[in-house]
Design a protein around this motif. Sequence first.
Motif, short mmCIF file in Angstrom:
data_model
loop_
_atom_site.label_atom_id
_atom_site.label_comp_id
_atom_site.label_asym_id
_atom_site.label_seq_id
_atom_site.Cartn_x
_atom_site.Cartn_y
_atom_site.Cartn_z
N VAL A 1 0.87 -1.17 0.00
CA VAL A 1 0.00 0.00 0.00
C VAL A 1 0.91 1.22 0.00
O VAL A 1 1.68 1.43 0.94
CB VAL A 1 -0.92 0.02 1.24
N VAL A 2 0.80 2.01 -1.07
CA VAL A 2 1.58 3.25 -1.18
C VAL A 2 0.58 4.37 -1.43
O VAL A 2 0.15 4.58 -2.56
CB VAL A 2 2.62 3.18 -2.32
N PRO A 3 0.18 5.11 -0.38
CA PRO A 3 -0.87 6.12 -0.52
C PRO A 3 -0.43 7.35 -1.31
O PRO A 3 0.75 7.70 -1.35
CB PRO A 3 -1.18 6.52 0.92
N ASN B 1 4.84 3.94 -7.98
CA ASN B 1 5.23 2.72 -8.67
C ASN B 1 6.69 2.34 -8.39
O ASN B 1 7.01 1.17 -8.23
CB ASN B 1 5.01 2.86 -10.18
N LEU B 2 7.57 3.33 -8.31
CA LEU B 2 8.96 3.06 -7.97
C LEU B 2 9.07 2.45 -6.58
O LEU B 2 9.81 1.48 -6.36
CB LEU B 2 9.79 4.33 -8.07
N ALA B 3 8.33 3.00 -5.62
CA ALA B 3 8.36 2.46 -4.25
C ALA B 3 7.86 1.01 -4.24
O ALA B 3 8.46 0.15 -3.59
CB ALA B 3 7.50 3.33 -3.33
N ARG C 1 8.81 -4.83 -3.92
CA ARG C 1 8.63 -6.17 -4.51
C ARG C 1 9.98 -6.85 -4.72
O ARG C 1 10.13 -8.04 -4.47
CB ARG C 1 7.88 -6.07 -5.83
N HIS C 2 10.96 -6.09 -5.17
CA HIS C 2 12.29 -6.65 -5.38
C HIS C 2 12.91 -7.09 -4.06
O HIS C 2 13.51 -8.18 -3.97
CB HIS C 2 13.19 -5.62 -6.07
N LEU C 3 12.76 -6.29 -3.02
CA LEU C 3 13.31 -6.65 -1.71
C LEU C 3 12.60 -7.87 -1.13
O LEU C 3 13.24 -8.72 -0.49
CB LEU C 3 13.21 -5.46 -0.75
N MET C 4 11.29 -7.98 -1.35
CA MET C 4 10.53 -9.10 -0.78
C MET C 4 10.78 -10.41 -1.51
O MET C 4 10.50 -11.48 -0.97
CB MET C 4 9.03 -8.79 -0.78
N ARG C 5 11.29 -10.36 -2.72
CA ARG C 5 11.52 -11.57 -3.51
C ARG C 5 12.32 -12.60 -2.73
O ARG C 5 11.98 -13.78 -2.70
CB ARG C 5 12.24 -11.21 -4.81
N ASP C 6 13.40 -12.18 -2.07
CA ASP C 6 14.27 -13.11 -1.35
C ASP C 6 13.83 -13.31 0.10
O ASP C 6 14.35 -14.20 0.77
CB ASP C 6 15.71 -12.61 -1.39
N ARG C 7 12.91 -12.51 0.57
CA ARG C 7 12.49 -12.60 1.97
C ARG C 7 11.19 -13.37 2.15
O ARG C 7 10.84 -13.74 3.26
CB ARG C 7 12.35 -11.20 2.55
N VAL C 8 10.47 -13.62 1.08
CA VAL C 8 9.16 -14.27 1.20
C VAL C 8 9.29 -15.69 1.73
O VAL C 8 8.39 -16.18 2.42
CB VAL C 8 8.39 -14.21 -0.14
N GLU C 9 10.41 -16.37 1.47
CA GLU C 9 10.60 -17.73 1.98
C GLU C 9 10.75 -17.75 3.49
O GLU C 9 10.56 -18.79 4.12
CB GLU C 9 11.84 -18.39 1.35
N GLN C 10 11.13 -16.63 4.09
CA GLN C 10 11.34 -16.58 5.53
C GLN C 10 10.03 -16.36 6.29
O GLN C 10 10.02 -16.45 7.52
CB GLN C 10 12.34 -15.48 5.87
N LEU C 11 8.95 -16.10 5.57
CA LEU C 11 7.65 -15.92 6.21
C LEU C 11 7.05 -17.29 6.54
O LEU C 11 7.26 -18.25 5.79
CB LEU C 11 6.70 -15.17 5.28
N GLN D 1 9.83 8.75 1.84
CA GLN D 1 10.07 9.72 0.77
C GLN D 1 11.55 10.04 0.62
O GLN D 1 12.04 10.21 -0.49
CB GLN D 1 9.30 11.01 1.03
N THR D 2 12.26 10.12 1.72
CA THR D 2 13.68 10.49 1.67
C THR D 2 14.60 9.29 1.79
O THR D 2 15.82 9.45 1.73
CB THR D 2 14.00 11.48 2.81
N ALA D 3 14.04 8.09 1.95
CA ALA D 3 14.86 6.90 2.13
C ALA D 3 15.41 6.41 0.79
O ALA D 3 14.69 6.34 -0.19
CB ALA D 3 14.04 5.80 2.78
N ASP D 4 16.70 6.08 0.79
CA ASP D 4 17.27 5.46 -0.41
C ASP D 4 17.05 3.95 -0.31
O ASP D 4 16.44 3.44 0.63
CB ASP D 4 18.73 5.83 -0.60
N TYR D 5 17.56 3.22 -1.29
CA TYR D 5 17.31 1.78 -1.39
C TYR D 5 17.81 1.03 -0.15
O TYR D 5 17.11 0.18 0.39
CB TYR D 5 17.96 1.23 -2.66
#
Length: 129
Positions: free
Chosen positions: A48-50, A61-63, A68-78, A93-97
Amino acid sequence: MLSPDNRLKEPDLFRLAMRRGVHAGNHALVAHAVTGEDFPKESLVGFVVPKKVFKRANQRNLAKRRLRHLMRDRVEQLPAHTLLVIRVLPGAQTADYSELQHSLDKALTRVIAKLNPESLEPIQPLEVN
């Protein structure tokens, strides 16, 4: 990119995770999660990106793409049968990758600990290329 099989798309499941689940967050995002045997075996993740956080669609969309890219490798840990919703806050808003990655890891570690108190292993941070 996060597999389409792991994407949460149904509005009712979004509401369920956000209203009935546990949550943990920080200045950039909040993770809401709920588990149940009625849910699919593979974990589902939604974002959810308001508009209040990012005014322009390309920023939203960038956020979402970054998360989604970060969660790709973390979804198995759920845990299995988990619905997870990541809600972006104004601090993103001000956070980098790398800051977004750190915020996500912290939130996931805390929300998984709340879901399953027996497993207190933190989410393993991944190296940023």
